[in-house]
Motif scaffolding. Structure first.
Motif, PDB file in Angstrom:
ATOM      1  N   VAL A   1      43.023  49.607  44.344  1.00 26.64           N
ATOM      2  CA  VAL A   1      42.924  48.631  43.259  1.00 26.64           C
ATOM      3  C   VAL A   1      41.586  47.919  43.398  1.00 26.64           C
ATOM      4  CG1 VAL A   1      43.930  46.595  42.170  1.00 26.64           C
ATOM      5  CG2 VAL A   1      45.422  48.336  43.194  1.00 26.64           C
ATOM      6  N   VAL A   2      40.746  48.069  42.383  1.00 24.18           N
ATOM      7  CA  VAL A   2      39.410  47.466  42.385  1.00 24.18           C
ATOM      8  C   VAL A   2      39.474  46.188  41.552  1.00 24.18           C
ATOM      9  CG1 VAL A   2      36.987  47.744  41.781  1.00 24.18           C
ATOM     10  CG2 VAL A   2      38.318  49.712  42.615  1.00 24.18           C
ATOM     11  N   GLY A   3      39.283  45.055  42.207  1.00 29.54           N
ATOM     12  CA  GLY A   3      39.247  43.798  41.483  1.00 29.54           C
ATOM     13  C   GLY A   3      37.901  43.632  40.824  1.00 29.54           C
ATOM     14  N   LEU A   4      37.872  43.646  39.503  1.00 31.72           N
ATOM     15  CA  LEU A   4      36.601  43.536  38.784  1.00 31.72           C
ATOM     16  C   LEU A   4      36.099  42.096  38.833  1.00 31.72           C
ATOM     17  CD1 LEU A   4      37.181  45.790  35.647  1.00 31.72           C
ATOM     18  CD2 LEU A   4      36.071  46.374  37.809  1.00 31.72           C
ATOM     19  N   ARG A   5      35.150  41.879  39.706  1.00 33.73           N
ATOM     20  CA  ARG A   5      34.474  40.598  39.837  1.00 33.73           C
ATOM     21  C   ARG A   5      33.145  40.860  40.532  1.00 33.73           C
ATOM     22  NH1 ARG A   5      38.768  37.863  44.037  1.00 33.73           N
ATOM     23  NH2 ARG A   5      38.139  38.928  45.964  1.00 33.73           N
ATOM     24  N   LEU A   6      32.328  39.844  40.679  1.00 31.41           N
ATOM     25  CA  LEU A   6      31.009  40.021  41.278  1.00 31.41           C
ATOM     26  C   LEU A   6      31.124  40.683  42.648  1.00 31.41           C
ATOM     27  CD1 LEU A   6      28.005  39.398  40.794  1.00 31.41           C
ATOM     28  CD2 LEU A   6      28.340  37.264  42.073  1.00 31.41           C
ATOM     29  N   GLY A   7      30.366  41.761  42.861  1.00 35.13           N
ATOM     30  CA  GLY A   7      30.385  42.481  44.128  1.00 35.13           C
ATOM     31  C   GLY A   7      31.384  43.615  44.192  1.00 35.13           C
ATOM     32  N   CYS A   8      32.089  43.878  43.074  1.00 34.83           N
ATOM     33  CA  CYS A   8      33.184  44.852  43.124  1.00 34.83           C
ATOM     34  C   CYS A   8      32.713  46.279  43.392  1.00 34.83           C
ATOM     35  CB  CYS A   8      34.001  44.796  41.836  1.00 34.83           C
ATOM     36  SG  CYS A   8      33.119  45.260  40.331  1.00 34.83           S
ATOM     37  N   ILE A   9      31.512  46.638  42.929  1.00 39.98           N
ATOM     38  CA  ILE A   9      31.051  48.009  43.151  1.00 39.98           C
ATOM     39  C   ILE A   9      30.839  48.249  44.640  1.00 39.98           C
ATOM     40  CG2 ILE A   9      29.217  49.683  42.699  1.00 39.98           C
ATOM     41  CD1 ILE A   9      28.780  48.315  40.001  1.00 39.98           C
ATOM     42  N   ASN A  10      30.151  47.334  45.298  1.00 42.99           N
ATOM     43  CA  ASN A  10      29.918  47.463  46.735  1.00 42.99           C
ATOM     44  C   ASN A  10      31.242  47.487  47.501  1.00 42.99           C
ATOM     45  OD1 ASN A  10      28.218  47.200  49.265  1.00 42.99           O
ATOM     46  ND2 ASN A  10      29.379  45.295  49.383  1.00 42.99           N
TER      47      ASN A  10
ATOM     48  N   THR B   1      41.028  43.395  36.119  1.00 44.63           N
ATOM     49  CA  THR B   1      40.090  42.316  35.804  1.00 44.63           C
ATOM     50  C   THR B   1      40.483  41.049  36.553  1.00 44.63           C
ATOM     51  OG1 THR B   1      39.737  43.293  33.621  1.00 44.63           O
ATOM     52  CG2 THR B   1      38.972  41.034  33.946  1.00 44.63           C
ATOM     53  N   ALA B   2      39.889  40.856  37.712  1.00 45.09           N
ATOM     54  CA  ALA B   2      40.195  39.689  38.533  1.00 45.09           C
ATOM     55  C   ALA B   2      39.470  38.443  38.026  1.00 45.09           C
ATOM     56  CB  ALA B   2      39.814  39.959  39.991  1.00 45.09           C
ATOM     57  N   ASP B   3      38.264  38.633  37.519  1.00 46.44           N
ATOM     58  CA  ASP B   3      37.470  37.519  37.000  1.00 46.44           C
ATOM     59  C   ASP B   3      37.368  37.659  35.483  1.00 46.44           C
ATOM     60  OD1 ASP B   3      35.642  35.591  36.286  1.00 46.44           O
ATOM     61  OD2 ASP B   3      34.017  36.324  37.562  1.00 46.44           O
ATOM     62  N   PRO B   4      38.007  36.753  34.715  1.00 44.19           N
ATOM     63  CA  PRO B   4      37.975  36.877  33.257  1.00 44.19           C
ATOM     64  C   PRO B   4      36.587  36.716  32.668  1.00 44.19           C
ATOM     65  CG  PRO B   4      38.908  34.756  33.897  1.00 44.19           C
ATOM     66  CD  PRO B   4      38.767  35.569  35.155  1.00 44.19           C
ATOM     67  N   HIS B   5      35.669  36.173  33.457  1.00 40.94           N
ATOM     68  CA  HIS B   5      34.299  35.971  32.988  1.00 40.94           C
ATOM     69  C   HIS B   5      33.325  36.999  33.548  1.00 40.94           C
ATOM     70  CE1 HIS B   5      35.858  32.221  31.428  1.00 40.94           C
ATOM     71  NE2 HIS B   5      36.206  31.842  32.643  1.00 40.94           N
ATOM     72  N   GLN B   6      33.860  38.068  34.136  1.00 40.95           N
ATOM     73  CA  GLN B   6      33.016  39.106  34.707  1.00 40.95           C
ATOM     74  C   GLN B   6      32.136  39.727  33.616  1.00 40.95           C
ATOM     75  OE1 GLN B   6      32.268  40.251  37.563  1.00 40.95           O
ATOM     76  NE2 GLN B   6      31.729  42.372  37.420  1.00 40.95           N
ATOM     77  N   PRO B   7      30.804  39.668  33.769  1.00 43.89           N
ATOM     78  CA  PRO B   7      29.932  40.271  32.758  1.00 43.89           C
ATOM     79  C   PRO B   7      29.777  41.777  32.982  1.00 43.89           C
ATOM     80  CG  PRO B   7      28.594  39.243  34.450  1.00 43.89           C
ATOM     81  CD  PRO B   7      30.044  38.959  34.810  1.00 43.89           C
ATOM     82  N   HIS B   8      29.340  42.465  31.944  1.00 39.60           N
ATOM     83  CA  HIS B   8      28.974  43.887  32.042  1.00 39.60           C
ATOM     84  C   HIS B   8      30.113  44.753  32.582  1.00 39.60           C
ATOM     85  CE1 HIS B   8      25.076  42.077  31.398  1.00 39.60           C
ATOM     86  NE2 HIS B   8      25.098  41.502  32.587  1.00 39.60           N
ATOM     87  N   VAL B   9      31.317  44.512  32.099  1.00 34.06           N
ATOM     88  CA  VAL B   9      32.473  45.252  32.598  1.00 34.06           C
ATOM     89  C   VAL B   9      32.304  46.753  32.364  1.00 34.06           C
ATOM     90  CG1 VAL B   9      34.947  45.672  32.239  1.00 34.06           C
ATOM     91  CG2 VAL B   9      34.095  43.330  32.412  1.00 34.06           C
ATOM     92  N   ALA B  10      31.856  47.135  31.170  1.00 29.44           N
ATOM     93  CA  ALA B  10      31.697  48.560  30.859  1.00 29.44           C
ATOM     94  C   ALA B  10      30.702  49.215  31.802  1.00 29.44           C
ATOM     95  CB  ALA B  10      31.263  48.736  29.408  1.00 29.44           C
ATOM     96  N   ASP B  11      29.606  48.516  32.102  1.00 27.03           N
ATOM     97  CA  ASP B  11      28.602  49.064  33.018  1.00 27.03           C
ATOM     98  C   ASP B  11      29.157  49.206  34.430  1.00 27.03           C
ATOM     99  OD1 ASP B  11      26.687  49.258  31.029  1.00 27.03           O
ATOM    100  OD2 ASP B  11      25.818  47.299  31.461  1.00 27.03           O
ATOM    101  N   ASN B  12      29.943  48.214  34.854  1.00 23.98           N
ATOM    102  CA  ASN B  12      30.568  48.298  36.180  1.00 23.98           C
ATOM    103  C   ASN B  12      31.528  49.478  36.256  1.00 23.98           C
ATOM    104  OD1 ASN B  12      30.287  45.727  38.243  1.00 23.98           O
ATOM    105  ND2 ASN B  12      29.782  45.167  36.138  1.00 23.98           N
ATOM    106  N   LEU B  13      32.336  49.654  35.218  1.00 24.02           N
ATOM    107  CA  LEU B  13      33.283  50.767  35.206  1.00 24.02           C
ATOM    108  C   LEU B  13      32.561  52.107  35.211  1.00 24.02           C
ATOM    109  CD1 LEU B  13      35.973  49.462  32.693  1.00 24.02           C
ATOM    110  CD2 LEU B  13      36.239  49.785  35.158  1.00 24.02           C
TER     111      LEU B  13
END
Length: 244
Positions: A152-161, A184-196
């Motif tokens: 489970v990947v929590g989408l927030r700053l640093g999630c890719i690393n 989506t752990a952080d509702p304000h996470q920017p660039h979600v599509a790019d992270n995914l």
């Protein structure tokens, strides 16, 4: 002569960190696999932090959520075989309560609970390498159970690393990464599509572990609501891989 335990059938659910929605996703997977005709036993292997319910019973909130998601008649103690009162790392919580985390006893309890159904979803605690006892952590627990891993990947700053380091750790233990779920752990996470897109390129394509779904920030993250964002084709493929 010591009997060799039968291999478990299911998945070990881990996360990129704590508080990233691992239990909500596990509950959603319980409902999703139920809908595919499986008898699912969700198990929170260890849980630290309990609240006292209206009935006076102390229970961990994650355990209560998984218990509500299952339909196999499991007890709270079967869903959460080892619970501690203090909300901290399990080995610290155990020390504060004067209790021991017994490796053999925990493994036996997990296997016993899993026998209530035909597909076990065993959730770890925190991230992939949380200390349990001297020389034994949650990564070792996953190895002992011999289950393929779902991340489970929590989408927030640093999630890719965090995700890629966890993938490396899983593979280094000789475990198979069956798939991953973005939450989506952080509702304000920017660039979600790019992270995914970056995660898919480095996990789906490079490792061969497909994304099972992307769970957005939900106002009501019920098991059914989470299950609606999981992809049945990927889940069916994962089930077929278990039989191979």
């Amino acid at each position: 002569m010591t009997a060799i335990p039968m291999p478990l059938h299911g998945f070990f659910i881990t996360g990129t960190d704590t508080e990233i929605g691992k239990t909500c996703v596990t509950a959603g997977l319980t409902r999703a696999f139920d809908a595919l005709g499986r008898h699912v036993t969700p198990i929170k292997s260890l849980a630290a932090g309990q609240v006292r319910g209206a009935d006076g019973v102390w229970v961990n909130e994650d355990v209560a959520l998984l218990h509500a998601a299952q339909s196999e008649g499991m007890t709270l103690d079967e869903v959460g075989p080892l619970q501690f009162r203090e909300p901290c790392a399990p080995h610290i919580a155990a020390r504060l309560e004067g209790r021991a985390i017994d490796r053999d006893a925990l493994l036996a309890a997990i296997r016993g609970a899993a026998s209530k159904g035909d597909l076990a979803l065993v959730e770890g605690v925190g991230g992939f390498r949380v200390p349990l006892t001297d020389g034994w952590d949650t990564a070792d627990l996953a190895v002992d159970l011999g289950l393929p891993v779902v991340l489970v990947v929590g989408l927030r700053l640093g999630c890719i690393n965090h995700a890629l380091l966890t993938v490396e750790a899983v593979l280094a233990r000789g475990l198979r990464l069956a798939g991953w779920v973005a939450n989506t752990a952080d509702p304000h996470q920017p660039h979600v599509a790019d992270n995914l897109a970056a995660l898919r390129a480095r996990i789906d394509d490079a490792v061969g572990a497909p994304c099972w779904g992307h769970v957005p920030r939900l106002t009501d993250p019920s098991p059914a609501a989470v299950a609606a964002h999981l992809a049945p084709p990927q889940l069916l493929s994962a089930l077929n891989a278990l039989k191979a």
